[in-house]
Design a protein around this motif. Structure first.
Motif, PDB file in Angstrom:
ATOM      1  N   ASP A 165       0.812  -1.214   0.000  1.00 39.82           N
ATOM      2  CA  ASP A 165       0.000   0.000   0.000  1.00 39.82           C
ATOM      3  C   ASP A 165       0.854   1.276   0.000  1.00 39.82           C
ATOM      4  O   ASP A 165       0.617   2.208   0.766  1.00 39.82           O
ATOM      5  CB  ASP A 165      -0.945   0.003   1.216  1.00 39.82           C
ATOM      6  N   TYR A 166       1.848   1.297  -0.874  1.00 42.39           N
ATOM      7  CA  TYR A 166       2.660   2.496  -1.037  1.00 42.39           C
ATOM      8  C   TYR A 166       1.873   3.579  -1.771  1.00 42.39           C
ATOM      9  O   TYR A 166       0.887   3.295  -2.453  1.00 42.39           O
ATOM     10  CB  TYR A 166       3.922   2.189  -1.845  1.00 42.39           C
ATOM     11  N   LYS A 167       2.375   4.813  -1.655  1.00 40.98           N
ATOM     12  CA  LYS A 167       1.828   5.892  -2.466  1.00 40.98           C
ATOM     13  C   LYS A 167       2.315   5.731  -3.905  1.00 40.98           C
ATOM     14  O   LYS A 167       3.217   4.961  -4.185  1.00 40.98           O
ATOM     15  CB  LYS A 167       2.252   7.249  -1.906  1.00 40.98           C
ATOM     16  N   LEU A 168       1.705   6.471  -4.812  1.00 41.35           N
ATOM     17  CA  LEU A 168       1.976   6.318  -6.235  1.00 41.35           C
ATOM     18  C   LEU A 168       3.454   6.510  -6.557  1.00 41.35           C
ATOM     19  O   LEU A 168       4.036   5.757  -7.347  1.00 41.35           O
ATOM     20  CB  LEU A 168       1.126   7.310  -7.028  1.00 41.35           C
ATOM     21  N   LYS A 169       4.115   7.501  -5.941  1.00 42.53           N
ATOM     22  CA  LYS A 169       5.512   7.775  -6.237  1.00 42.53           C
ATOM     23  C   LYS A 169       6.400   6.596  -5.862  1.00 42.53           C
ATOM     24  O   LYS A 169       7.276   6.182  -6.632  1.00 42.53           O
ATOM     25  CB  LYS A 169       5.963   9.034  -5.490  1.00 42.53           C
ATOM     26  N   ALA A 170       6.181   6.031  -4.669  1.00 39.62           N
ATOM     27  CA  ALA A 170       6.993   4.894  -4.222  1.00 39.62           C
ATOM     28  C   ALA A 170       6.746   3.677  -5.101  1.00 39.62           C
ATOM     29  O   ALA A 170       7.681   2.944  -5.441  1.00 39.62           O
ATOM     30  CB  ALA A 170       6.684   4.570  -2.763  1.00 39.62           C
ATOM     31  N   LYS A 171       5.496   3.449  -5.506  1.00 39.11           N
ATOM     32  CA  LYS A 171       5.183   2.326  -6.403  1.00 39.11           C
ATOM     33  C   LYS A 171       5.909   2.493  -7.737  1.00 39.11           C
ATOM     34  O   LYS A 171       6.469   1.528  -8.275  1.00 39.11           O
ATOM     35  CB  LYS A 171       3.673   2.248  -6.649  1.00 39.11           C
ATOM     36  N   ALA A 172       5.880   3.723  -8.262  1.00 44.31           N
ATOM     37  CA  ALA A 172       6.532   3.984  -9.552  1.00 44.31           C
ATOM     38  C   ALA A 172       8.034   3.763  -9.461  1.00 44.31           C
ATOM     39  O   ALA A 172       8.649   3.188 -10.376  1.00 44.31           O
ATOM     40  CB  ALA A 172       6.226   5.410 -10.008  1.00 44.31           C
ATOM     41  N   ILE A 173       8.653   4.183  -8.361  1.00 47.15           N
ATOM     42  CA  ILE A 173      10.101   4.012  -8.194  1.00 47.15           C
ATOM     43  C   ILE A 173      10.460   2.528  -8.144  1.00 47.15           C
ATOM     44  O   ILE A 173      11.404   2.074  -8.815  1.00 47.15           O
ATOM     45  CB  ILE A 173      10.585   4.731  -6.921  1.00 47.15           C
ATOM     46  N   MET A 174       9.718   1.757  -7.371  1.00 46.96           N
ATOM     47  CA  MET A 174      10.033   0.328  -7.243  1.00 46.96           C
ATOM     48  C   MET A 174       9.782  -0.410  -8.554  1.00 46.96           C
ATOM     49  O   MET A 174      10.566  -1.284  -8.949  1.00 46.96           O
ATOM     50  CB  MET A 174       9.205  -0.277  -6.110  1.00 46.96           C
ATOM     51  N   ALA A 175       8.696  -0.070  -9.249  1.00 40.91           N
ATOM     52  CA  ALA A 175       8.420  -0.702 -10.538  1.00 40.91           C
ATOM     53  C   ALA A 175       9.489  -0.323 -11.563  1.00 40.91           C
ATOM     54  O   ALA A 175       9.915  -1.161 -12.372  1.00 40.91           O
ATOM     55  CB  ALA A 175       7.038  -0.283 -11.037  1.00 40.91           C
ATOM     56  N   PHE A 176       9.951   0.918 -11.512  1.00 37.97           N
ATOM     57  CA  PHE A 176      10.982   1.379 -12.443  1.00 37.97           C
ATOM     58  C   PHE A 176      12.286   0.619 -12.233  1.00 37.97           C
ATOM     59  O   PHE A 176      12.904   0.147 -13.195  1.00 37.97           O
ATOM     60  CB  PHE A 176      11.207   2.885 -12.257  1.00 37.97           C
TER      61      PHE A 176
END
Length: 350
Positions: free
Chosen positions: A251-262
């Motif tokens: 349940d990360y925020k959008l920015k943290a999700k994007a960083i990990m997916a990147f």
């Protein structure tokens, strides 16, 4: 009550920095090895131009497969049937956990064995002691330490905050504060576990992804590159689904999700591109490269095996959801065997 941060923990940041430094030092030392220390014998299938075209295709193919795999659980969370609390998600997560388990046992661990028992290394001490299993064991214990200390630290902070809140209210309100705080602590503890799992799991995947990408980029053998690219695309797709499911539960925020997916999506293509750029000077059969790659793979294997067995499979199968539904538990086990079997079959090529 203390709120959980949505950004990666300092431990995860430190580990990423350490891995980056080790990989850069590996490249520097491997490229400095004298040519001819232990060169590969040129086979019949050796074409530099064809291999380079295939590797450029591999960069984009693996990037797309990685992005689809890791983003699929994140973009489908709005579908009720795929919600983290649903049965379908439990089965998909069991399949992905099986993929991660097989990755550790059938892909990463054998690579480490191959590196550290290579004929290109001096006999002592590398072929006289099982360094692969030794380092993997230490890596698993270290992962447990990080897991345990992070959970304990959060528990102490939560207990201190609750004591302060109880001291600030009267006796009549203390019971209500305690009940509310206990319920919130349970939710925070569960969320913290999911976030630790997601961060540490990504660390283990990233290490192996860079190493295998570097090996692919440095190869000039089209006969081995073709099946390896296809296998790596499936590998990244299913492994990304497992990591994406963990990121979703965190349940990360959008920015943290994007960083990990990147980071997950670009590590293998980055390794391939680095291997292409260094293919004229980099020798993955040099003693230094074999030792450092073998140790990194052993660390990654221990981490992935621990996370798959303890934090993913055991946590789900011994939890109330699967324990209370034997049919769902059986279906989840079948999904685990399917994930393990599929990734084990792909070990023939990757």
């Amino acid at each position: 009550m203390a709120s959980l941060s949505c950004s990666p923990s300092p431990v995860a940041r430190l580990l990423f920095v350490v891995i980056a430094v080790v990989l850069l030092s590996t490249l520097a030392e491997a490229t400095a090895e004298p040519a001819g220390v232990c060169e590969r014998k040129a086979g019949e299938c050796h074409d530099t131009l064809t291999a380079r075209r295939l590797k450029i295709i591999a960069i984009f193919a693996i990037l797309v497969a990685s992005m689809v795999g890791v983003c699929l659980p994140l973009v489908t969370r709005s579908a009720p049937v795929l919600s983290p609390d649903g049965n379908v998600f439990a089965i998909v997560k069991a399949f992905s956990s099986g993929v991660i388990l097989a990755t550790g046992f059938m892909h990463v661990l054998p690579d480490s064995f191959n590196n550290l028992t290579s004929q290109c290394l001096p006999g002592a001490p590398w072929r006289n002691f099982p360094f692969t299993t030794f380092v993997a064991m230490l890596s698993a214990v270290f992962t447990l330490m990080v897991d345990s200390f992070a959970t304990s630290l959060h528990g102490k902070v939560a207990a201190t905050n609750m004591a302060c809140e109880m001291a600030a209210v009267g006796d009549a309100e203390a019971g209500a504060v305690t009940a509310a705080g206990t319920d919130k602590d349970r939710k925070d503890q569960k969320l913290l576990r999911h976030r630790i799992v997601a961060q540490v799991l990504e660390l283990g995947i990233v290490v192996h992804s860079v190493v295998i990408g570097l090996s692919l980029g440095a190869s000039d053998n089209p006969c081995t590159i073709r099946p390896l690219v296809a296998a790596l695309c499936f590998h990244q797709l299913f492994e990304g689904m497992g990591l994406g499911g963990c990121i979703l539960q965190a349940d990360y925020k959008l920015k943290a999700k994007a960083i990990m997916a990147f980071f997950f999506s670009v590590t293998t293509p980055f390794g391939v591109a680095m291997g292409i750029g260094l293919s004229n000077v980099y020798s993955d059969t040099s003693p230094t490269a074999l030792i450092v790659q073998g140790l990194l793979n052993a660390c990654s294997a221990g981490l992935l095996n621990y996370m798959a067995l303890v934090d993913l499979l055991a946590a789900d199968f011994l939890g109330p959801k699967l324990q209370g539904n034997l049919k769902l538990q059986f279906e989840a086990y079948m999904a685990v065997f399917l994930g393990c079997g599929g990734m084990s079959f792909m070990a023939k090529w990757a």
